[in-house]
Design a protein around this motif. Structure first.
Motif, PDB file in Angstrom:
ATOM      1  N   ASP A  84       0.835  -1.204   0.000  1.00 38.50           N
ATOM      2  CA  ASP A  84       0.000   0.000   0.000  1.00 38.50           C
ATOM      3  C   ASP A  84       0.868   1.252   0.000  1.00 38.50           C
ATOM      4  N   LEU A  85       1.881   1.243   0.845  1.00 31.92           N
ATOM      5  CA  LEU A  85       2.741   2.414   0.975  1.00 31.92           C
ATOM      6  C   LEU A  85       3.500   2.690  -0.318  1.00 31.92           C
ATOM      7  N   LEU A  86       4.004   1.650  -0.966  1.00 34.01           N
ATOM      8  CA  LEU A  86       4.739   1.831  -2.213  1.00 34.01           C
ATOM      9  C   LEU A  86       3.835   2.418  -3.298  1.00 34.01           C
ATOM     10  N   LYS A  87       2.581   2.007  -3.307  1.00 37.11           N
ATOM     11  CA  LYS A  87       1.626   2.566  -4.270  1.00 37.11           C
ATOM     12  C   LYS A  87       1.352   4.038  -3.959  1.00 37.11           C
ATOM     13  N   ILE A  88       1.246   4.364  -2.677  1.00 39.78           N
ATOM     14  CA  ILE A  88       1.028   5.762  -2.277  1.00 39.78           C
ATOM     15  C   ILE A  88       2.213   6.629  -2.706  1.00 39.78           C
ATOM     16  N   ALA A  89       3.428   6.141  -2.485  1.00 40.96           N
ATOM     17  CA  ALA A  89       4.617   6.887  -2.889  1.00 40.96           C
ATOM     18  C   ALA A  89       4.626   7.134  -4.398  1.00 40.96           C
ATOM     19  N   GLU A  90       4.218   6.127  -5.138  1.00 41.80           N
ATOM     20  CA  GLU A  90       4.154   6.258  -6.601  1.00 41.80           C
ATOM     21  C   GLU A  90       3.144   7.321  -7.023  1.00 41.80           C
ATOM     22  N   GLU A  91       1.956   7.298  -6.417  1.00 46.80           N
ATOM     23  CA  GLU A  91       0.909   8.242  -6.790  1.00 46.80           C
ATOM     24  C   GLU A  91       1.233   9.657  -6.331  1.00 46.80           C
ATOM     25  N   PHE A  92       1.815   9.798  -5.135  1.00 46.86           N
ATOM     26  CA  PHE A  92       2.210  11.127  -4.670  1.00 46.86           C
ATOM     27  C   PHE A  92       3.219  11.754  -5.640  1.00 46.86           C
ATOM     28  N   THR A  93       4.099  10.927  -6.193  1.00 50.89           N
ATOM     29  CA  THR A  93       5.111  11.429  -7.111  1.00 50.89           C
ATOM     30  C   THR A  93       4.505  11.793  -8.466  1.00 50.89           C
ATOM     31  N   LYS A  94       3.658  10.937  -8.975  1.00 49.85           N
ATOM     32  CA  LYS A  94       3.081  11.153 -10.305  1.00 49.85           C
ATOM     33  C   LYS A  94       2.069  12.295 -10.340  1.00 49.85           C
ATOM     34  N   GLN A  95       1.212  12.388  -9.320  1.00 51.22           N
ATOM     35  CA  GLN A  95       0.055  13.276  -9.402  1.00 51.22           C
ATOM     36  C   GLN A  95       0.255  14.635  -8.726  1.00 51.22           C
ATOM     37  N   ASN A  96       1.372  14.816  -8.019  1.00 51.66           N
ATOM     38  CA  ASN A  96       1.704  16.109  -7.432  1.00 51.66           C
ATOM     39  C   ASN A  96       0.527  16.711  -6.661  1.00 51.66           C
ATOM     40  N   PRO A  97       0.034  16.019  -5.636  1.00 52.18           N
ATOM     41  CA  PRO A  97      -1.142  16.515  -4.907  1.00 52.18           C
ATOM     42  C   PRO A  97      -0.901  17.838  -4.178  1.00 52.18           C
ATOM     43  N   GLY A  98       0.382  18.221  -3.965  1.00 52.02           N
ATOM     44  CA  GLY A  98       0.663  19.500  -3.337  1.00 52.02           C
ATOM     45  C   GLY A  98       0.347  20.679  -4.229  1.00 52.02           C
ATOM     46  N   GLY A  99       0.315  20.429  -5.534  1.00 54.06           N
ATOM     47  CA  GLY A  99      -0.095  21.460  -6.468  1.00 54.06           C
ATOM     48  C   GLY A  99       0.929  22.528  -6.741  1.00 54.06           C
ATOM     49  N   GLY A 100       2.149  22.388  -6.228  1.00 51.68           N
ATOM     50  CA  GLY A 100       3.166  23.406  -6.425  1.00 51.68           C
ATOM     51  C   GLY A 100       3.897  23.237  -7.737  1.00 51.68           C
ATOM     52  N   ALA A 101       4.719  24.238  -8.039  1.00 53.99           N
ATOM     53  CA  ALA A 101       5.485  24.185  -9.279  1.00 53.99           C
ATOM     54  C   ALA A 101       6.643  23.201  -9.175  1.00 53.99           C
ATOM     55  N   GLY A 102       7.127  22.984  -7.947  1.00 54.45           N
ATOM     56  CA  GLY A 102       8.240  22.064  -7.749  1.00 54.45           C
ATOM     57  C   GLY A 102       7.802  20.612  -7.850  1.00 54.45           C
ATOM     58  N   LYS A 103       8.720  19.739  -8.233  1.00 54.33           N
ATOM     59  CA  LYS A 103       8.423  18.321  -8.381  1.00 54.33           C
ATOM     60  C   LYS A 103       8.107  17.694  -7.029  1.00 54.33           C
ATOM     61  N   SER A 104       7.152  16.783  -7.002  1.00 54.27           N
ATOM     62  CA  SER A 104       6.810  16.049  -5.781  1.00 54.27           C
ATOM     63  C   SER A 104       7.638  14.774  -5.690  1.00 54.27           C
ATOM     64  N   PHE A 105       7.954  14.401  -4.441  1.00 59.13           N
ATOM     65  CA  PHE A 105       8.647  13.139  -4.170  1.00 59.13           C
ATOM     66  C   PHE A 105       7.808  12.344  -3.196  1.00 59.13           C
ATOM     67  N   GLY A 106       7.940  11.041  -3.257  1.00 59.42           N
ATOM     68  CA  GLY A 106       7.098  10.216  -2.408  1.00 59.42           C
ATOM     69  C   GLY A 106       7.475  10.254  -0.942  1.00 59.42           C
ATOM     70  N   MET A 107       8.772  10.148  -0.629  1.00 62.03           N
ATOM     71  CA  MET A 107       9.183   9.874   0.747  1.00 62.03           C
ATOM     72  C   MET A 107      10.420  10.678   1.127  1.00 62.03           C
ATOM     73  N   THR A 108      10.469  11.122   2.383  1.00 57.29           N
ATOM     74  CA  THR A 108      11.636  11.844   2.876  1.00 57.29           C
ATOM     75  C   THR A 108      12.847  10.927   3.028  1.00 57.29           C
ATOM     76  N   LEU A 109      14.014  11.516   2.898  1.00 59.09           N
ATOM     77  CA  LEU A 109      15.275  10.833   3.186  1.00 59.09           C
ATOM     78  C   LEU A 109      16.333  11.903   3.354  1.00 59.09           C
ATOM     79  N   ASN A 110      17.262  11.688   4.289  1.00 58.01           N
ATOM     80  CA  ASN A 110      18.344  12.646   4.483  1.00 58.01           C
ATOM     81  C   ASN A 110      19.686  11.923   4.484  1.00 58.01           C
ATOM     82  N   LYS A 111      20.758  12.678   4.485  1.00 58.29           N
ATOM     83  CA  LYS A 111      22.099  12.130   4.276  1.00 58.29           C
ATOM     84  C   LYS A 111      22.542  11.144   5.348  1.00 58.29           C
ATOM     85  N   ASP A 112      21.934  11.207   6.546  1.00 55.13           N
ATOM     86  CA  ASP A 112      22.342  10.297   7.615  1.00 55.13           C
ATOM     87  C   ASP A 112      21.725   8.911   7.476  1.00 55.13           C
TER      88      ASP A 112
END
Length: 560
Positions: free
Chosen positions: A208-236
């Motif tokens: 379910d989560l992997l599908k959500i990440a895919e849809e969040f990326t494809k459909q840009n539900p935030g509506g902003g000009a910047g590209k949407s990404f599915g999931m957070t990640l940082n350098k650590d």
């Protein structure tokens, strides 16, 4: 929540609070005293007949965020006065240094074998150095004699691992600065408003989560000009906005030691489950579901994307709503984002377990030269007493100073020994949601932290968005509720190794950790094949990991 409790609630991200003290004898021999509670026969305060004051000298790191009452300082304050009045224990500072100078000055004292009579160390390596140098006292007998039943019970809620970690050769060599191991457990946080907008089900499985990440990326539900990404990640890679919870969903437990099928301890980062999870992350990165610049960003920098409506999935601890999500969700006094918190989804039919560590914030040790070690235990008893008896003037004095009210002055940091509950937040998860649902404050039984979370949550329900961070923690289905659920369903995976760093760890661990981070980052970013994981495992073993594994299992055999 109360200011002093905020420190422990967010201790994972703020670091341990260290205080160092020393004791000397102004009288002769030990003294008997009154108990810390009517039910205890242990000594916690001087009797009416024993009027001598035991002076405890101390060296202090001066917290820069304490707001001193007029005329008070670390040398003279109402908290020190309370210990002298209630216990007959006078605390005298030998010197006070800022945090940058403190460690250096303390190390010089240790190197010259001129240590204070009791003080705190931050980790087991320092503790082991003092044991090996024969500089600190076996406190088994003094703890057994003078610790109240309430104090002894304080250290049992984690199954006893913190106390075991303070022992050497069966002898109790230190008092663990207890905190909850469960506070480091991880949860899944998802933009619920985006789920509704895209008509997606809430995540119950990893699929379910992997599908959500895919849809969040494809459909840009935030509506902003910047590209949407599915999931957070940082350098650590691990921790807040990291992959710990994601890996746990694949039954992988990085940087911890687990039992294998034969009952031996194995290192989680080199197990096959890690390879499966890394392959999935590599696929997600290739599909644009992970920020391509994560390798250069810390949590705050990654949170800029969250605040900019470009990311809707995050893994993190129970307090993620307080930091850093609150910066993104609450803007200009209004709620800008609607998040929900979930237990960790699993890749298969076996429920995911959340990995947790030891939970101790350090150790209090007593020098062999200390003539009144029982006074250290009396101070310990006093902290447990004031922490356990609800909201009273006595508690408020030790926590807030003579004004008795929590005004953000952080006077609790003056106390020379500070412990926090090993299971308080787990138990809160059983009580707070019911109290909120029933709107019945009496269910909280006067617990100051629970009461504060309850009151701010109720204010949130009445439109005060400043209560959102506590609402997400305390509400029915909130992170505390899930924390309690993890315990009931036996979904915690404890690190089985909690001893001092082994000889080879001290020499090789930093190198191995760096190689792990470098290799995993390259795999996720597709710079190397997933088969590079197998080479990493072989290199890890040959570069010292195999020897570390043997040392860890030698330690483990002695714990049985």
């Amino acid at each position: 929540m109360g200011t002093w409790q905020k420190s422990t609630a967010f201790g994972v991200m703020c670091g341990a609070l260290v205080l160092v003290s020393a004791c000397s004898n102004s009288g002769s021999g030990s003294k008997d005293g009154q108990s810390a509670s009517p039910s205890s026969s242990a000594s916690a305060a001087p009797s009416d007949a024993a009027k001598k004051v035991v002076e405890l000298t101390t060296v202090r790191s001066n917290p820069s965020d304490i707001k001193w009452d007029p005329g008070e300082s670390m040398d003279k304050n109402s908290v020190y006065d309370a210990y002298e009045k209630d216990l007959g224990v006078r605390i005298k500072n030998l010197w006070v240094a800022d945090s940058k100078q403190f460690t250096q000055k303390l190390n010089m004292m240790i190197a010259s074998n001129d240590i204070p009579d009791f003080f705190s160390v931050t980790d087991q390596m320092q503790l082991q150095q003092l044991i090996d140098s024969d500089m600190i006292m076996d406190i088994s007998a003094v703890f057994d004699k003078y610790a109240t039943p309430e104090t002894k019970a304080w250290f049992t809620k984690d199954g006893g691992n913190q106390m075991k970690s303070a022992k050497s050769g069966g002898k109790l060599m230190a008092i663990p600065l207890a905190d909850s191991p469960y506070n480091s457990s991880h949860y899944l946080w998802v933009r619920k408003d985006w789920l509704k907008k895209l008509n997606l089900p809430e995540p119950k499985t990893m699929q379910d989560l992997l599908k959500i990440a895919e849809e969040f990326t494809k459909q840009n539900p935030g509506g902003g000009a910047g590209k949407s990404f599915g999931m957070t990640l940082n350098k650590d890679l691990y921790g807040t906005y990291g992959l710990t919870g994601f890996f746990n969903g694949y039954h992988a437990y990085p940087q911890t030691w687990q039992k294998d099928a034969n009952g031996k301890l194995v290192y989680g980062s080199i197990q096959p489950q890690m390879k499966s999870a890394l392959k999935q992350l590599q696929d997600m990165y290739k599909a644009g579901q992970i920020d391509p610049e994560f390798g250069t960003k810390d949590v705050d920098k990654e949170n800029e994307l969250v605040a900019g409506n470009q990311i809707g999935i995050a893994y993190g601890e129970f307090w993620l709503s307080a930091w850093p999500l609150e910066k993104a969700a609450i803007k200009d006094g209004k709620q800008a984002q609607d998040w929900e918190v979930y237990g960790l989804p699993s890749i298969d039919g076996t429920p995911a377990k959340s990995q947790v560590g030891l939970g101790a914030n350090g150790y209090v040790v007593i020098s062999k030269k200390c003539k009144n070690p029982e006074a250290v235990i009396q101070i310990l008893n006093q902290w447990v007493k004031i922490s356990s008896n609800g909201i009273t003037d006595e508690r408020n004095l030790y926590m807030n100073g003579k004004g008795l009210k929590d005004t953000g002055n952080l006077y609790f940091k003056i106390n020379p020994i500070r412990l926090f509950s090993q299971d308080g937040n787990v138990q809160a998860g059983a009580v707070l949601p019911k109290a909120i649902e029933a709107k019945d404050k009496s269910l909280l039984k006067g617990d100051p932290d629970w009461t504060n979370r309850y009151e701010t949550s109720m204010r949130y329900q009445n439109g005060d968005v400043t209560g959102w961070l506590n609402w997400m923690i305390a509400k029915p289905g909130g992170s505390f509720s899930i924390m309690n659920q993890y315990l009931l369903e036996k979904r915690y995976q404890s690190d089985e190794f909690f001893g001092a760093p082994t000889v080879t760890m001290q020499d090789k661990k930093s190198i191995l950790d760096a190689k792990e981070k470098e290799t995993f980052t390259k795999i996720i970013m597709g710079q190397v094949s997933i088969d590079e994981f197998d080479k990493f495992v072989a290199d890890w073993k040959s570069l010292g990991g195999e020897k570390i594994t043997q040392e860890v299992n030698d330690w483990f055999a002695k714990q049985k």
